[in-house]
Design a protein around this motif. Structure first.
Motif, mmCIF file in Angstrom:
data_model
loop_
_atom_site.group_PDB
_atom_site.id
_atom_site.type_symbol
_atom_site.label_atom_id
_atom_site.label_comp_id
_atom_site.label_asym_id
_atom_site.label_seq_id
_atom_site.Cartn_x
_atom_site.Cartn_y
_atom_site.Cartn_z
ATOM 1 N N ASN A 39 0.812 -1.217 0.000
ATOM 2 C CA ASN A 39 0.000 0.000 0.000
ATOM 3 C C ASN A 39 0.844 1.264 0.000
ATOM 4 O O ASN A 39 0.315 2.353 0.166
ATOM 5 C CB ASN A 39 -0.950 -0.005 1.197
ATOM 6 N N THR A 40 2.152 1.128 -0.192
ATOM 7 C CA THR A 40 3.012 2.302 -0.337
ATOM 8 C C THR A 40 2.931 2.783 -1.783
ATOM 9 O O THR A 40 2.415 2.089 -2.664
ATOM 10 C CB THR A 40 4.473 1.957 -0.002
ATOM 11 N N SER A 41 3.457 3.973 -2.049
ATOM 12 C CA SER A 41 3.419 4.485 -3.429
ATOM 13 C C SER A 41 4.216 3.576 -4.365
ATOM 14 O O SER A 41 3.806 3.353 -5.506
ATOM 15 C CB SER A 41 3.931 5.917 -3.493
ATOM 16 N N LEU A 42 5.314 3.013 -3.883
ATOM 17 C CA LEU A 42 6.107 2.109 -4.716
ATOM 18 C C LEU A 42 5.342 0.818 -5.014
ATOM 19 O O LEU A 42 5.303 0.344 -6.151
ATOM 20 C CB LEU A 42 7.438 1.795 -4.035
ATOM 21 N N GLY A 43 4.716 0.251 -3.991
ATOM 22 C CA GLY A 43 3.928 -0.971 -4.182
ATOM 23 C C GLY A 43 2.745 -0.742 -5.103
ATOM 24 O O GLY A 43 2.442 -1.568 -5.972
ATOM 25 N N ASN A 44 2.059 0.383 -4.924
ATOM 26 C CA ASN A 44 0.925 0.708 -5.794
ATOM 27 C C ASN A 44 1.372 0.920 -7.233
ATOM 28 O O ASN A 44 0.675 0.525 -8.170
ATOM 29 C CB ASN A 44 0.190 1.947 -5.282
ATOM 30 N N SER A 45 2.543 1.529 -7.426
ATOM 31 C CA SER A 45 3.069 1.742 -8.782
ATOM 32 C C SER A 45 3.394 0.409 -9.453
ATOM 33 O O SER A 45 3.100 0.224 -10.640
ATOM 34 C CB SER A 45 4.325 2.604 -8.740
ATOM 35 N N LEU A 59 4.868 -9.873 -6.981
ATOM 36 C CA LEU A 59 4.586 -9.206 -5.715
ATOM 37 C C LEU A 59 5.190 -9.866 -4.481
ATOM 38 O O LEU A 59 5.709 -9.153 -3.617
ATOM 39 C CB LEU A 59 3.082 -9.000 -5.562
ATOM 40 N N PRO A 60 5.159 -11.189 -4.326
ATOM 41 C CA PRO A 60 5.824 -11.750 -3.135
ATOM 42 C C PRO A 60 7.325 -11.439 -3.079
ATOM 43 O O PRO A 60 7.872 -11.234 -2.008
ATOM 44 C CB PRO A 60 5.579 -13.254 -3.257
ATOM 45 N N HIS A 61 7.978 -11.342 -4.234
ATOM 46 C CA HIS A 61 9.391 -10.951 -4.259
ATOM 47 C C HIS A 61 9.534 -9.487 -3.841
ATOM 48 O O HIS A 61 10.474 -9.123 -3.140
ATOM 49 C CB HIS A 61 10.007 -11.166 -5.641
ATOM 50 N N PHE A 62 8.615 -8.652 -4.301
ATOM 51 C CA PHE A 62 8.623 -7.248 -3.887
ATOM 52 C C PHE A 62 8.470 -7.146 -2.372
ATOM 53 O O PHE A 62 9.184 -6.390 -1.717
ATOM 54 C CB PHE A 62 7.493 -6.481 -4.582
ATOM 55 N N ASP A 63 7.526 -7.925 -1.816
ATOM 56 C CA ASP A 63 7.276 -7.893 -0.372
ATOM 57 C C ASP A 63 8.547 -8.184 0.416
ATOM 58 O O ASP A 63 8.897 -7.463 1.351
ATOM 59 C CB ASP A 63 6.203 -8.921 0.012
ATOM 60 N N LYS A 64 9.262 -9.232 0.038
ATOM 61 C CA LYS A 64 10.486 -9.611 0.752
ATOM 62 C C LYS A 64 11.609 -8.614 0.505
ATOM 63 O O LYS A 64 12.366 -8.274 1.412
ATOM 64 C CB LYS A 64 10.912 -11.016 0.344
#
Length: 112
Positions: free
Chosen positions: A8-14, A40-45
């Motif tokens: 839910n950050t600007s980077l994650g939303n982008s 997305l799971p890679h982004f999360d980690k």
């Protein structure tokens, strides 16, 4: 689930918006996104790892505890009349919610 807070950050939303745009323009298919190196799971980690390594600032705070809850290995605290202090800077707010999770990998695999 804990790492998904950063989506839910600007980077994650982008990132999610870019993936959706690629799917809508039919440049990739939805099943293809699970094979991409930036799914997305890679982004999360990755975002959790970077924040642990790069953020070194500290803030002290004082407040009164409104509620606390522990569920699914996650603490939720609601604080009232919070004063945040960083060196000489003081910020006051009426209410803050803190979500605290274990940043370690629990070994569970996400299906996304």
């Amino acid at each position: 689930m804990a790492h998904q807070l950063y989506r839910n950050t600007s980077l994650g939303n982008s990132l999610q918006g870019s993936l959706n745009e690629l799917i809508q323009s039919q440049q990739i298919t939805a099943p293809t996104t699970t094979k991409l190196p930036f799914k997305l799971p890679h982004f999360d980690k990755a975002i959790n790892s970077v924040l642990v390594q790069m953020v070194r600032n500290g803030v002290n705070f004082r407040s009164s505890l409104n509620t606390n809850r522990f569920c699914d290995n996650e603490w939720n605290f609601v604080l009232n009349d919070v004063e945040f202090r960083k060196v000489t800077e003081l910020t006051k707010v009426d209410k803050v919610k803190i979500v605290a999770t274990d940043g370690k990998d629990t070994g569970s695999n996400s299906t996304e």
